[in-house]
Every structure is written in structure tokens, then in C-alpha cells.
Design a protein around this motif. Structure first.
Motif, PDB file in Angstrom:
ATOM      1  N   LEU A  74       1.218  16.037 -27.845  1.00 60.41           N
ATOM      2  CA  LEU A  74       0.200  14.619 -27.644  1.00 60.41           C
ATOM      3  C   LEU A  74       0.037  13.856 -27.551  1.00 60.41           C
ATOM      4  O   LEU A  74      -0.671  13.530 -27.002  1.00 60.41           O
ATOM      5  N   GLY A  75       0.962  13.335 -27.892  1.00 63.37           N
ATOM      6  CA  GLY A  75       0.979  11.668 -27.654  1.00 63.37           C
ATOM      7  C   GLY A  75       1.635  11.976 -26.013  1.00 63.37           C
ATOM      8  O   GLY A  75       0.837  10.972 -25.117  1.00 63.37           O
ATOM      9  N   LYS A  76       2.620  13.102 -25.198  1.00 64.33           N
ATOM     10  CA  LYS A  76       2.212  12.672 -24.318  1.00 64.33           C
ATOM     11  C   LYS A  76       1.463  12.896 -23.154  1.00 64.33           C
ATOM     12  O   LYS A  76       1.313  13.059 -22.151  1.00 64.33           O
ATOM     13  N   PHE A  77       0.750  14.149 -23.785  1.00 60.73           N
ATOM     14  CA  PHE A  77      -0.606  14.485 -23.077  1.00 60.73           C
ATOM     15  C   PHE A  77      -1.872  12.648 -23.126  1.00 60.73           C
ATOM     16  O   PHE A  77      -2.858  13.121 -22.001  1.00 60.73           O
ATOM     17  N   LEU A  78      -2.153  12.652 -24.222  1.00 60.07           N
ATOM     18  CA  LEU A  78      -3.109  11.673 -24.590  1.00 60.07           C
ATOM     19  C   LEU A  78      -2.473  10.214 -23.906  1.00 60.07           C
ATOM     20  O   LEU A  78      -3.610   9.370 -23.788  1.00 60.07           O
ATOM     21  N   ASP A  79      -1.502   9.459 -24.019  1.00 61.59           N
ATOM     22  CA  ASP A  79      -0.882   8.555 -23.164  1.00 61.59           C
ATOM     23  C   ASP A  79      -1.344   7.927 -21.605  1.00 61.59           C
ATOM     24  O   ASP A  79      -2.020   6.756 -22.093  1.00 61.59           O
ATOM     25  N   PRO A  80      -0.994   8.456 -21.516  1.00 62.36           N
ATOM     26  CA  PRO A  80      -1.447   8.481 -19.898  1.00 62.36           C
ATOM     27  C   PRO A  80      -2.799   9.099 -19.952  1.00 62.36           C
ATOM     28  O   PRO A  80      -2.976   8.416 -18.675  1.00 62.36           O
ATOM     29  N   ILE A  81      -3.004  10.261 -19.839  1.00 67.04           N
ATOM     30  CA  ILE A  81      -4.934   9.732 -20.118  1.00 67.04           C
ATOM     31  C   ILE A  81      -5.773   8.452 -20.231  1.00 67.04           C
ATOM     32  O   ILE A  81      -5.971   7.901 -19.662  1.00 67.04           O
ATOM     33  N   ALA A  82      -5.089   7.591 -21.562  1.00 61.53           N
ATOM     34  CA  ALA A  82      -5.990   6.815 -22.024  1.00 61.53           C
ATOM     35  C   ALA A  82      -5.473   5.807 -21.415  1.00 61.53           C
ATOM     36  O   ALA A  82      -6.319   4.490 -20.747  1.00 61.53           O
ATOM     37  N   ASP A  83      -4.531   5.088 -20.753  1.00 60.50           N
ATOM     38  CA  ASP A  83      -4.320   3.873 -19.174  1.00 60.50           C
ATOM     39  C   ASP A  83      -4.816   4.840 -17.793  1.00 60.50           C
ATOM     40  O   ASP A  83      -5.065   3.381 -17.520  1.00 60.50           O
ATOM     41  N   LYS A  84      -5.117   5.550 -17.325  1.00 64.35           N
ATOM     42  CA  LYS A  84      -5.566   6.643 -16.312  1.00 64.35           C
ATOM     43  C   LYS A  84      -7.200   5.630 -16.989  1.00 64.35           C
ATOM     44  O   LYS A  84      -7.615   5.322 -16.452  1.00 64.35           O
ATOM     45  N   VAL A  85      -7.973   6.379 -17.692  1.00 64.91           N
ATOM     46  CA  VAL A  85      -8.967   6.130 -17.820  1.00 64.91           C
ATOM     47  C   VAL A  85      -9.471   4.698 -18.357  1.00 64.91           C
ATOM     48  O   VAL A  85     -10.587   4.615 -17.826  1.00 64.91           O
ATOM     49  N   LEU A  86      -8.717   3.471 -19.144  1.00 60.21           N
ATOM     50  CA  LEU A  86      -9.239   2.856 -19.491  1.00 60.21           C
ATOM     51  C   LEU A  86      -9.163   1.509 -18.239  1.00 60.21           C
ATOM     52  O   LEU A  86      -9.378   1.271 -17.657  1.00 60.21           O
ATOM     53  N   VAL A  87      -7.419   2.073 -16.819  1.00 60.68           N
ATOM     54  CA  VAL A  87      -7.620   0.907 -15.626  1.00 60.68           C
ATOM     55  C   VAL A  87      -8.960   1.995 -15.240  1.00 60.68           C
ATOM     56  O   VAL A  87      -9.580   0.659 -14.018  1.00 60.68           O
TER      57      VAL A  87
END
Length: 202
Positions: free
Chosen positions: A62-75
Motif C-alpha cells: 500500500l505504501g509503495k502504491f500511495l507514496d509515489p502517487i502522493a508525490d506526483k499529485v502534489l507537485v
């Protein structure tokens, strides 16, 4: 749900807060400064959740899925909303070039993230584990710096400080775009086996 994942979710929930604070800038430019603070806080949680996950052995799918998504959506969100109020790029030295450069940079950054995300989906379907790219982490750091500096520049419109910060912010935006393209190409080349048909060699 473990602590690192909760921190990652907090970063995702901070994105609409960032947008709301940013658009209050129509009332007062100080809101742009406040939005820079929200963005910076959200960006710092990326290092925090990663450190906790690794140090406490709490790495999850779940972390591997959420972490990059959070970064990309934020930027991505930050770059898009900044383009809707392009104060930092409307400097007489640049003319129309400033806005064009910012638009091109944003388009390239978004394109890279979409391509790499699709690449990772294919890899996941083939049960391939792709190693993180250190250049990609440098890219993310320069993106964060560019966003924060541009937001601060927007807080001081028509001042020498605002002009200087806008120059620095656009410089970092161009730099992070170059790193984004290079890291994206490097990532695809290093993991080109993902695109090979199973059972066949090229």
C-alpha cells in the motif's frame, strides 16, 4: 494501516488544503506565502514516511502504491495552479517567454510522470521489481524547491525581491525539467526489459 501510510495519506489530504489556501491569494498575496508553507510541509512528509518505513521495517505494498502517487499529485497540482496565476512569470525581462517556458516545463514534467507510471503498471503486471532511481529523487527535490520559490515570489509582486525570487524559481523549474527528462529516459533505458515480449528475445 501503519504510521508511514497514515503520513502519506496526510500528504494527500493536504493537497486540497494547499489549493484552497493558494486561491485565497486573490484576496491577499500573503496567501501565496502561506500556500508555500503548506506545500513545504507536505513535501517534507515524503522524507519522513520513507525514513520511518525503512527504519522500522514497515514497507508495505500500500505504501509503495500511495507514496509515489502522493508525490506526483502534489507537485503536478502545484505547477498547474501556479500557471493559472502566472504572476511569477510575468516579468518584463522575460516578456511572454516566461509563461511559455513555464507551460512547456509543466507539460514535460506531467508527460514524464504519466509515461513512467504506465511503465510501472506494465512492470507490476509482469511481477518485475524496478529499483528506485537516485536521479529521480534529486529531480523531486529540485521540483519542490522550484514550487516553493515561485510561490514565495508571488507573495511579493512588483518588488525587487519578487523579481529576484521569480528568476531563481524559473531557473529551478527549468533545471528540474531537464532532470525530469533525463531521469525519465534513464529509468526507461535501465528497465527496458519490461517492454520485451515474454518468451521472446530481441
Amino acid at each position: 494501516m501503519n504510521l508511514p501510510n497514515k503520513i502519506t495519506l496526510t500528504r494527500i489530504f493536504m493537497i486540497p488544503v494547499f489549493v484552497a489556501v493558494f486561491y485565497c491569494g486573490f484576496s491577499t498575496p500573503w496567501c501565496f506565502l502561506a500556500s508555500a508553507g503548506v506545500f513545504l510541509l507536505a513535501a517534507l512528509t515524503d522524507a519522513l514516511d520513507g525514513h520511518i518505513a525503512r527504519s522500522r521495517n514497515l514497507v508495505t505494498n500500500l505504501g509503495k502504491f500511495l507514496d509515489p502517487i502522493a508525490d506526483k499529485v502534489l507537485v503536478s497540482t502545484a505547477l498547474i495552479v501556479i500557471l493559472t496565476v502566472p504572476t511569477a512569470f510575468q516579468i518584463y525581462v522575460y516578456g511572454v517567454f516566461g509563461i511559455i517556458a513555464a507551460g512547456v516545463c509543466t507539460a514535460l514534467i506531467l508527460a514524464r510522470e504519466i509515461i513512467v507510471s504506465g511503465f510501472r503498471i506494465i512492470a507490476a503486471g509482469r511481477n518485475l521489481v524496478l529499483a528506485a532511481d537516485k536521479l529521480g529523487k534529486v529531480k523531486t527535490t529540485t521540483q519542490d524547491i522550484a514550487v516553493v520559490v515561485l510561490l514565495v515570489a508571488m507573495s511579493f509582486p512588483g518588488t525587487d525581491a519578487g523579481v529576484i525570487l521569480a528568476h531563481i524559481g524559473l531557473g529551478f523549474l527549468i533545471l528540474c525539467t531537464l532532470l525530469t527528462v533525463v531521469s525519465g529516459v534513464n529509468y526507461l533505458v535501465k528497465n527496458k526489459q519490461v517492454l520485451k515480449d515474454e518468451g521472446r528475445e530481441e
